[in-house]
Design a protein around this motif. Structure first.
Motif, PDB file in Angstrom:
ATOM      1  N   ASN A  35     -13.758  -4.722   3.880  1.00  0.00           N
ATOM      2  CA  ASN A  35     -13.951  -4.772   2.429  1.00  0.00           C
ATOM      3  C   ASN A  35     -12.706  -4.563   1.589  1.00  0.00           C
ATOM      4  N   PHE A  36     -11.662  -3.950   2.159  1.00  0.00           N
ATOM      5  CA  PHE A  36     -10.512  -3.597   1.330  1.00  0.00           C
ATOM      6  C   PHE A  36      -9.168  -4.109   1.844  1.00  0.00           C
ATOM      7  N   SER A  37      -9.119  -4.527   3.094  1.00  0.00           N
ATOM      8  CA  SER A  37      -7.847  -4.964   3.656  1.00  0.00           C
ATOM      9  C   SER A  37      -7.478  -6.372   3.191  1.00  0.00           C
ATOM     10  N   ASP A  38      -6.167  -6.598   3.088  1.00  0.00           N
ATOM     11  CA  ASP A  38      -5.694  -7.963   2.898  1.00  0.00           C
ATOM     12  C   ASP A  38      -6.083  -8.780   4.130  1.00  0.00           C
ATOM     13  N   ALA A  39      -6.378 -10.037   3.920  1.00  0.00           N
ATOM     14  CA  ALA A  39      -6.733 -10.908   5.035  1.00  0.00           C
ATOM     15  C   ALA A  39      -5.695 -12.034   5.127  1.00  0.00           C
ATOM     16  N   PRO A  40      -5.360 -12.456   6.332  1.00  0.00           N
ATOM     17  CA  PRO A  40      -5.828 -11.931   7.615  1.00  0.00           C
ATOM     18  C   PRO A  40      -5.119 -10.617   7.967  1.00  0.00           C
ATOM     19  N   TYR A  41      -5.694  -9.881   8.913  1.00  0.00           N
ATOM     20  CA  TYR A  41      -5.076  -8.626   9.357  1.00  0.00           C
ATOM     21  C   TYR A  41      -5.176  -8.540  10.876  1.00  0.00           C
ATOM     22  N   GLU A  42      -4.415  -7.613  11.427  1.00  0.00           N
ATOM     23  CA  GLU A  42      -4.407  -7.422  12.879  1.00  0.00           C
ATOM     24  C   GLU A  42      -4.252  -5.937  13.192  1.00  0.00           C
ATOM     25  N   VAL A  43      -5.084  -5.423  14.084  1.00  0.00           N
ATOM     26  CA  VAL A  43      -4.942  -4.055  14.591  1.00  0.00           C
ATOM     27  C   VAL A  43      -4.099  -4.134  15.851  1.00  0.00           C
ATOM     28  N   ILE A  44      -2.897  -3.598  15.801  1.00  0.00           N
ATOM     29  CA  ILE A  44      -1.973  -3.743  16.931  1.00  0.00           C
ATOM     30  C   ILE A  44      -1.959  -2.525  17.842  1.00  0.00           C
ATOM     31  N   GLY A  45      -2.693  -1.461  17.457  1.00  0.00           N
ATOM     32  CA  GLY A  45      -2.752  -0.270  18.303  1.00  0.00           C
ATOM     33  C   GLY A  45      -3.897   0.621  17.890  1.00  0.00           C
ATOM     34  N   ASP A  46      -4.470   1.325  18.857  1.00  0.00           N
ATOM     35  CA  ASP A  46      -5.600   2.223  18.592  1.00  0.00           C
ATOM     36  C   ASP A  46      -5.410   3.466  19.449  1.00  0.00           C
ATOM     37  N   PHE A  47      -5.245   4.624  18.794  1.00  0.00           N
ATOM     38  CA  PHE A  47      -4.926   5.854  19.502  1.00  0.00           C
ATOM     39  C   PHE A  47      -5.932   6.951  19.155  1.00  0.00           C
ATOM     40  N   ILE A  48      -6.258   7.791  20.146  1.00  0.00           N
ATOM     41  CA  ILE A  48      -7.229   8.880  19.949  1.00  0.00           C
ATOM     42  C   ILE A  48      -6.686  10.159  20.566  1.00  0.00           C
ATOM     43  N   ASP A  49      -6.736  11.248  19.798  1.00  0.00           N
ATOM     44  CA  ASP A  49      -6.401  12.576  20.321  1.00  0.00           C
ATOM     45  C   ASP A  49      -7.659  13.433  20.365  1.00  0.00           C
ATOM     46  N   PRO A 107      -9.830   4.078  -0.038  1.00  0.00           N
ATOM     47  CA  PRO A 107      -9.073   2.827   0.137  1.00  0.00           C
ATOM     48  C   PRO A 107      -8.066   2.512  -0.955  1.00  0.00           C
ATOM     49  N   THR A 108      -8.271   3.022  -2.166  1.00  0.00           N
ATOM     50  CA  THR A 108      -7.355   2.690  -3.258  1.00  0.00           C
ATOM     51  C   THR A 108      -6.431   3.851  -3.625  1.00  0.00           C
ATOM     52  N   ALA A 109      -6.492   4.935  -2.882  1.00  0.00           N
ATOM     53  CA  ALA A 109      -5.682   6.123  -3.204  1.00  0.00           C
ATOM     54  C   ALA A 109      -4.205   5.872  -2.901  1.00  0.00           C
ATOM     55  N   ASP A 110      -3.344   6.288  -3.816  1.00  0.00           N
ATOM     56  CA  ASP A 110      -1.912   6.188  -3.562  1.00  0.00           C
ATOM     57  C   ASP A 110      -1.414   7.502  -2.952  1.00  0.00           C
ATOM     58  N   SER A 111      -0.110   7.576  -2.687  1.00  0.00           N
ATOM     59  CA  SER A 111       0.454   8.750  -2.012  1.00  0.00           C
ATOM     60  C   SER A 111       0.249  10.024  -2.823  1.00  0.00           C
ATOM     61  N   PHE A 112       0.410   9.928  -4.141  1.00  0.00           N
ATOM     62  CA  PHE A 112       0.229  11.104  -4.987  1.00  0.00           C
ATOM     63  C   PHE A 112      -1.198  11.620  -4.897  1.00  0.00           C
ATOM     64  N   GLN A 113      -2.180  10.726  -4.966  1.00  0.00           N
ATOM     65  CA  GLN A 113      -3.586  11.128  -4.894  1.00  0.00           C
ATOM     66  C   GLN A 113      -3.921  11.733  -3.535  1.00  0.00           C
ATOM     67  N   LEU A 114      -3.370  11.141  -2.472  1.00  0.00           N
ATOM     68  CA  LEU A 114      -3.610  11.680  -1.131  1.00  0.00           C
ATOM     69  C   LEU A 114      -3.025  13.079  -1.002  1.00  0.00           C
ATOM     70  N   HIS A 115      -1.862  13.291  -1.584  1.00  0.00           N
ATOM     71  CA  HIS A 115      -1.226  14.615  -1.535  1.00  0.00           C
ATOM     72  C   HIS A 115      -2.099  15.642  -2.254  1.00  0.00           C
ATOM     73  N   ILE A 116      -2.599  15.286  -3.430  1.00  0.00           N
ATOM     74  CA  ILE A 116      -3.461  16.194  -4.185  1.00  0.00           C
ATOM     75  C   ILE A 116      -4.737  16.504  -3.405  1.00  0.00           C
ATOM     76  N   TYR A 117      -5.333  15.478  -2.824  1.00  0.00           N
ATOM     77  CA  TYR A 117      -6.560  15.686  -2.045  1.00  0.00           C
ATOM     78  C   TYR A 117      -6.305  16.628  -0.869  1.00  0.00           C
ATOM     79  N   ALA A 118      -5.199  16.428  -0.172  1.00  0.00           N
ATOM     80  CA  ALA A 118      -4.868  17.279   0.974  1.00  0.00           C
ATOM     81  C   ALA A 118      -4.709  18.724   0.543  1.00  0.00           C
ATOM     82  N   ALA A 119      -4.049  18.937  -0.603  1.00  0.00           N
ATOM     83  CA  ALA A 119      -3.842  20.295  -1.102  1.00  0.00           C
ATOM     84  C   ALA A 119      -5.165  20.956  -1.469  1.00  0.00           C
TER      85      ALA A 119
END
Length: 220
Positions: A35-49, A107-119
């Motif tokens: 719903n939010f990614s630019d198309a076309p797109y590709e997942v080049i790696g998938d990692f799980i911890d 999906p639309t959050a920028d770096s500043f918004q993500l920082h505020i949310y994390a805090a």
């Protein structure tokens, strides 16, 4: 073509084996890509911890970051706390010039918004920890004259019950309306897990836990 490196994290081996935590994160990621990614797109790696979010030394996360930097891809996580529970660590990642972070549930959050949310999320976790310690201290004070292992267990159970009832009241506005319109207990549990809402003990929701929470709300 837009490229992504997907990273997922579960806290316990049991969650990893059951797939519950991984499946919920993958749903968020799939919704973002559809719903939010630019198309076309590709997942080049998938990692799980399989590690705590308080532990920033995670081998699969390091691999995911290295691949994203090398390929110029975006590092995609379902929710910010899957990346880390420490705002300082998240802030350091966002300052890296060669790394672009994307959070599926915002999906639309920028770096500043993500920082505020994390805090804010870190503040909430710290407050919950303080509240739990205060509740334990109050329970201990009420049972001082009793003493003994049995009374310690009773006090601990009382704190667990109080936290469960407090948690039930805090999410009543979410689950009660869903139940009133006929949503199944299993579906409500899935919605809570997908939204990243944890149980009172910090786990994932099941239909039985939703039913118990509704009963607590009814009794309050």
């Amino acid at each position: 073509m837009k490229q992504y490196v997907v990273y997922k994290r579960v806290s316990t081996a049991a969650q990893g084996r059951s797939g519950l935590g991984v499946e919920a994160q993958q749903r968020d990621i799939d919704l973002f890509l559809s719903n939010f990614s630019d198309a076309p797109y590709e997942v080049i790696g998938d990692f799980i911890d399989v590690q705590s979010g308080n532990d920033d030394e995670r081998p699969e996360l390091s691999k995911a970051i290295d691949l994203a930097k090398k390929a110029g891809a975006e590092l995609l996580v379902s929710k910010l706390d899957r990346l880390s529970r420490r705002v300082s660590y998240i802030a350091a990642l966002m300052e890296e010039k060669k790394l672009v972070l994307r959070v599926a549930s915002m999906p639309t959050a920028d770096s500043f918004q993500l920082h505020i949310y994390a805090a804010l999320a870190e503040q909430e976790r710290n407050f919950i920890s303080l509240r739990t310690k205060a509740a334990l201290a109050e329970a201990k004070a009420r049972g001082q004259a009793l003493g003994g292992m049995r009374d310690k267990t009773m006090r601990r159970n009382e704190v667990v019950r109080e936290n469960a009832e407090r948690r039930a009241r805090s999410i009543a506005g979410i689950i009660v309306p869903l139940r009133e319109v006929g949503t199944s207990l299993r579906k409500i549990a899935a919605e809570l897990n997908s939204a990243g809402v944890q149980t009172a003990q910090g786990g994932v929701w099941s239909a039985t836990q939703v039913q118990r929470t509704l009963l607590r709300i009814a009794r309050s």
